[in-house]
Scaffold this motif. Structure first.
Motif, PDB file in Angstrom:
ATOM      1  N   MET A 161       0.851  -1.196   0.000  1.00 38.99           N
ATOM      2  CA  MET A 161       0.000   0.000   0.000  1.00 38.99           C
ATOM      3  C   MET A 161       0.881   1.238   0.000  1.00 38.99           C
ATOM      4  O   MET A 161       1.864   1.334   0.725  1.00 38.99           O
ATOM      5  CB  MET A 161      -0.926  -0.002   1.219  1.00 38.99           C
ATOM      6  N   ASP A 162       0.550   2.218  -0.814  1.00 41.11           N
ATOM      7  CA  ASP A 162       1.325   3.449  -0.906  1.00 41.11           C
ATOM      8  C   ASP A 162       0.445   4.610  -0.466  1.00 41.11           C
ATOM      9  O   ASP A 162      -0.629   4.823  -1.016  1.00 41.11           O
ATOM     10  CB  ASP A 162       1.786   3.674  -2.350  1.00 41.11           C
ATOM     11  N   VAL A 163       0.876   5.357   0.522  1.00 34.81           N
ATOM     12  CA  VAL A 163       0.087   6.457   1.051  1.00 34.81           C
ATOM     13  C   VAL A 163       0.596   7.760   0.472  1.00 34.81           C
ATOM     14  O   VAL A 163       1.775   8.095   0.597  1.00 34.81           O
ATOM     15  CB  VAL A 163       0.175   6.498   2.587  1.00 34.81           C
ATOM     16  N   GLY A 164      -0.302   8.521  -0.176  1.00 36.56           N
ATOM     17  CA  GLY A 164       0.072   9.808  -0.742  1.00 36.56           C
ATOM     18  C   GLY A 164       0.514  10.778   0.339  1.00 36.56           C
ATOM     19  O   GLY A 164       1.497  11.494   0.202  1.00 36.56           O
ATOM     20  N   ASP A 182      -9.241  10.757   2.177  1.00 29.76           N
ATOM     21  CA  ASP A 182     -10.413  11.260   1.453  1.00 29.76           C
ATOM     22  C   ASP A 182     -10.701  10.382   0.232  1.00 29.76           C
ATOM     23  O   ASP A 182     -11.857  10.170  -0.136  1.00 29.76           O
ATOM     24  CB  ASP A 182     -10.173  12.692   0.977  1.00 29.76           C
ATOM     25  N   VAL A 183      -9.626   9.890  -0.393  1.00 34.09           N
ATOM     26  CA  VAL A 183      -9.749   9.117  -1.631  1.00 34.09           C
ATOM     27  C   VAL A 183      -8.938   7.831  -1.498  1.00 34.09           C
ATOM     28  O   VAL A 183      -7.747   7.869  -1.184  1.00 34.09           O
ATOM     29  CB  VAL A 183      -9.246   9.913  -2.857  1.00 34.09           C
ATOM     30  N   LEU A 184      -9.578   6.703  -1.742  1.00 33.15           N
ATOM     31  CA  LEU A 184      -8.900   5.410  -1.788  1.00 33.15           C
ATOM     32  C   LEU A 184      -8.857   4.942  -3.239  1.00 33.15           C
ATOM     33  O   LEU A 184      -9.898   4.834  -3.887  1.00 33.15           O
ATOM     34  CB  LEU A 184      -9.641   4.386  -0.938  1.00 33.15           C
ATOM     35  N   VAL A 185      -7.653   4.683  -3.751  1.00 32.20           N
ATOM     36  CA  VAL A 185      -7.477   4.201  -5.120  1.00 32.20           C
ATOM     37  C   VAL A 185      -7.115   2.723  -5.062  1.00 32.20           C
ATOM     38  O   VAL A 185      -6.099   2.354  -4.463  1.00 32.20           O
ATOM     39  CB  VAL A 185      -6.374   4.985  -5.850  1.00 32.20           C
ATOM     40  N   LEU A 200      -4.966  15.229  -6.827  1.00 33.77           N
ATOM     41  CA  LEU A 200      -5.786  15.173  -5.614  1.00 33.77           C
ATOM     42  C   LEU A 200      -5.163  15.955  -4.475  1.00 33.77           C
ATOM     43  O   LEU A 200      -5.842  16.693  -3.753  1.00 33.77           O
ATOM     44  CB  LEU A 200      -6.002  13.711  -5.209  1.00 33.77           C
ATOM     45  N   VAL A 201      -3.854  15.814  -4.299  1.00 29.21           N
ATOM     46  CA  VAL A 201      -3.165  16.550  -3.240  1.00 29.21           C
ATOM     47  C   VAL A 201      -3.251  18.054  -3.482  1.00 29.21           C
ATOM     48  O   VAL A 201      -3.427  18.842  -2.545  1.00 29.21           O
ATOM     49  CB  VAL A 201      -1.703  16.089  -3.128  1.00 29.21           C
ATOM     50  N   ASN A 202      -3.171  18.460  -4.739  1.00 29.45           N
ATOM     51  CA  ASN A 202      -3.299  19.889  -5.068  1.00 29.45           C
ATOM     52  C   ASN A 202      -4.681  20.428  -4.729  1.00 29.45           C
ATOM     53  O   ASN A 202      -4.857  21.639  -4.563  1.00 29.45           O
ATOM     54  CB  ASN A 202      -2.995  20.123  -6.551  1.00 29.45           C
ATOM     55  N   HIS A 203      -5.664  19.545  -4.650  1.00 30.97           N
ATOM     56  CA  HIS A 203      -7.012  19.939  -4.239  1.00 30.97           C
ATOM     57  C   HIS A 203      -7.228  19.733  -2.734  1.00 30.97           C
ATOM     58  O   HIS A 203      -8.372  19.712  -2.270  1.00 30.97           O
ATOM     59  CB  HIS A 203      -8.060  19.142  -5.022  1.00 30.97           C
ATOM     60  N   ASP A 204      -6.116  19.564  -2.008  1.00 28.85           N
ATOM     61  CA  ASP A 204      -6.160  19.383  -0.549  1.00 28.85           C
ATOM     62  C   ASP A 204      -6.915  18.130  -0.133  1.00 28.85           C
ATOM     63  O   ASP A 204      -7.568  18.089   0.916  1.00 28.85           O
ATOM     64  CB  ASP A 204      -6.785  20.615   0.143  1.00 28.85           C
ATOM     65  N   LEU A 205      -6.815  17.085  -0.949  1.00 30.48           N
ATOM     66  CA  LEU A 205      -7.430  15.805  -0.634  1.00 30.48           C
ATOM     67  C   LEU A 205      -6.341  14.793  -0.300  1.00 30.48           C
ATOM     68  O   LEU A 205      -5.297  14.756  -0.952  1.00 30.48           O
ATOM     69  CB  LEU A 205      -8.253  15.294  -1.821  1.00 30.48           C
ATOM     70  N   THR A 206      -6.568  13.983   0.725  1.00 31.99           N
ATOM     71  CA  THR A 206      -5.623  12.934   1.065  1.00 31.99           C
ATOM     72  C   THR A 206      -5.947  11.681   0.264  1.00 31.99           C
ATOM     73  O   THR A 206      -7.108  11.423  -0.074  1.00 31.99           O
ATOM     74  CB  THR A 206      -5.686  12.615   2.567  1.00 31.99           C
ATOM     75  N   VAL A 207      -4.915  10.889  -0.053  1.00 32.11           N
ATOM     76  CA  VAL A 207      -5.112   9.761  -0.952  1.00 32.11           C
ATOM     77  C   VAL A 207      -4.248   8.582  -0.522  1.00 32.11           C
ATOM     78  O   VAL A 207      -3.107   8.760  -0.097  1.00 32.11           O
ATOM     79  CB  VAL A 207      -4.808  10.159  -2.417  1.00 32.11           C
ATOM     80  N   VAL A 208      -4.804   7.385  -0.636  1.00 32.64           N
ATOM     81  CA  VAL A 208      -4.082   6.136  -0.403  1.00 32.64           C
ATOM     82  C   VAL A 208      -4.267   5.250  -1.625  1.00 32.64           C
ATOM     83  O   VAL A 208      -5.375   5.135  -2.152  1.00 32.64           O
ATOM     84  CB  VAL A 208      -4.610   5.417   0.858  1.00 32.64           C
ATOM     85  N   PHE A 209      -3.173   4.617  -2.082  1.00 32.57           N
ATOM     86  CA  PHE A 209      -3.221   3.663  -3.187  1.00 32.57           C
ATOM     87  C   PHE A 209      -3.084   2.253  -2.604  1.00 32.57           C
ATOM     88  O   PHE A 209      -2.216   2.001  -1.773  1.00 32.57           O
ATOM     89  CB  PHE A 209      -2.085   3.912  -4.181  1.00 32.57           C
TER      90      PHE A 209
END
Length: 371
Positions: free
Chosen positions: A1-4, A11-14, A35-44
């Motif tokens: 798993m890679d965490v942005g 906020d977003v799970l890919v 997504l990060v530029n829109h202030d959203l957190t993301v996990v792949f």
């Protein structure tokens, strides 16, 4: 798993099928940056063998799910209790759980429209190659050396439609983004174009410069048929394929829109020319009689596999997820960002994805580029 970014619940799970870097080498970095530029957190996260989306940590609190080459089932959706939007690319353009999403008011965003331009340009490339026998002459020169014939002699295949796109009678099956782009390119090159799509308004045909016809009229007007329709487009049936005039060129870049079994039969009988990126089954068997024929040009499902398609899909997913999570509506189905040459964010071609691709292709004895 890679965490942005470091978060317990993003906020977003890919979620992908384990082949994201190989199949979508430019999408991952572009999507994360957007997504990060829109202030959203993301996990792949990549699903392992037998693993389901509902098994992932913190799944119940995730508001946005992105699926790349995987599909959630009803139990996955039930586990996502805070879900507001599902987005991604799943192949069919519609999720099997679409009705379940609609019941809960969850927005679905189909990112595959970002591949439309690439698919349309592949259709034109296959068309031109077939009309001018480009692949055939390339192979002759590669085997025999220059020049195997006087350069001024007529070279096209006289048994099938040939020559320039200009002046040809083209029928396009399907009027979604792929079909519309194909029509625009054909009209721009001087072809006379008809189109088939019962779900489209008359004004849409006028806007793109095509004349509306019905499926059963295709055989009477076309010397080139382009199958650009998806699985929701009514197909040319076997009976309609049987009525296509001998010498007709059929171009297929999507699996829907035509009876491929009936088409194959007429191609094997040397009655039609087939330029295709899709097949009845994948991979095509090594001894398949469709391979290596003089009236077939084939590519291995690469119509949508461009850097621009990767980036456009990522940008569509980013824009729509941000809009929905902020309480707005998703963008219209036909809104696709223009990706310019300067838009180069994504994994470089020499990275892990390229290494994996070279290893896969190298095993077959074919090298697409030197390292």
């Amino acid at each position: 798993m890679d965490v942005g970014v470091s978060v317990d619940v993003p906020d977003v799970l890919v979620v992908d099928d384990g082949h994201l870097r190989a199949n979508w080498p430019y999408l991952r970095a572009r999507l994360r940056a957007g997504l990060v530029n829109h202030d959203l957190t993301v996990v792949f996260a990549s699903l392992g063998a037998g693993q389901r989306i509902r098994d992932l940590y913190g799944i119940g609190a995730v508001p946005a799910l992105v699926v790349i080459d995987v599909e959630p089932d009803a139990e996955d959706i039930a586990a996502l209790t805070k879900l507001e939007v599902v987005a991604g690319v799943t192949g069919g353009g519609k999720l099997a759980v679409a009705d379940r999403l609609a019941e809960r008011g969850i927005v679905f965003v189909d990112g595959s429209r970002g591949r439309a331009r690439s698919q349309a340009e592949m259709a034109i490339g296959l068309m031109i190659n077939a009309l001018r026998q480009i692949c055939t002459w390339h192979n002759i020169i590669a085997a025999a050396g220059p020049w195997p014939r006087p350069s001024w002699q007529f070279t096209d295949h006289p048994s099938f439609v040939n020559g320039t796109v200009c002046g040809k009678q083209v029928a396009v099956i399907g009027m979604d983004l792929v079909g519309r782009a194909v029509i625009g390119l054909c009209v721009g090159m001087g072809a006379r174009v008809w189109a088939v799509d019962p779900g489209v308004e008359e004004t849409d045909f006028q806007e793109v410069g095509a004349r509306r016809i019905q499926l059963d009229e295709v055989a009477s007007v076309a010397d080139i048929v382009v199958v650009a329709g998806n699985s929701s487009t009514p197909p040319l049936t076997g009976e309609m394929v049987a009525r296509l005039a001998s010498r007709t060129l059929v171009v297929t870049v999507r699996g829907g829109g035509i009876d491929l079994v009936a088409l194959r039969a007429r191609v094997l009988a040397d009655e039609l020319f087939w330029a295709t990126d899709v097949y009845e089954s994948v991979p095509v068997a090594a001894g398949d009689p469709i391979l290596g024929r003089g009236n077939v040009i084939h590519t291995p499902g690469i119509a949508a596999c461009t850097r621009e398609a990767n980036l456009a899909v990522a940008d569509i997913l980013t824009a729509n997820i941000d809009r929905v999570l902020r309480g707005g509506p998703p963008l219209r189905w036909d809104c696709v960002p223009a990706v310019t040459v300067e838009d180069t964010s994504g994994e470089p071609a020499g990275g892990p994805a390229a290494d994996e691709l070279i290893n896969r292709i190298g095993a077959a004895g074919v090298h697409p580029w030197s390292r």
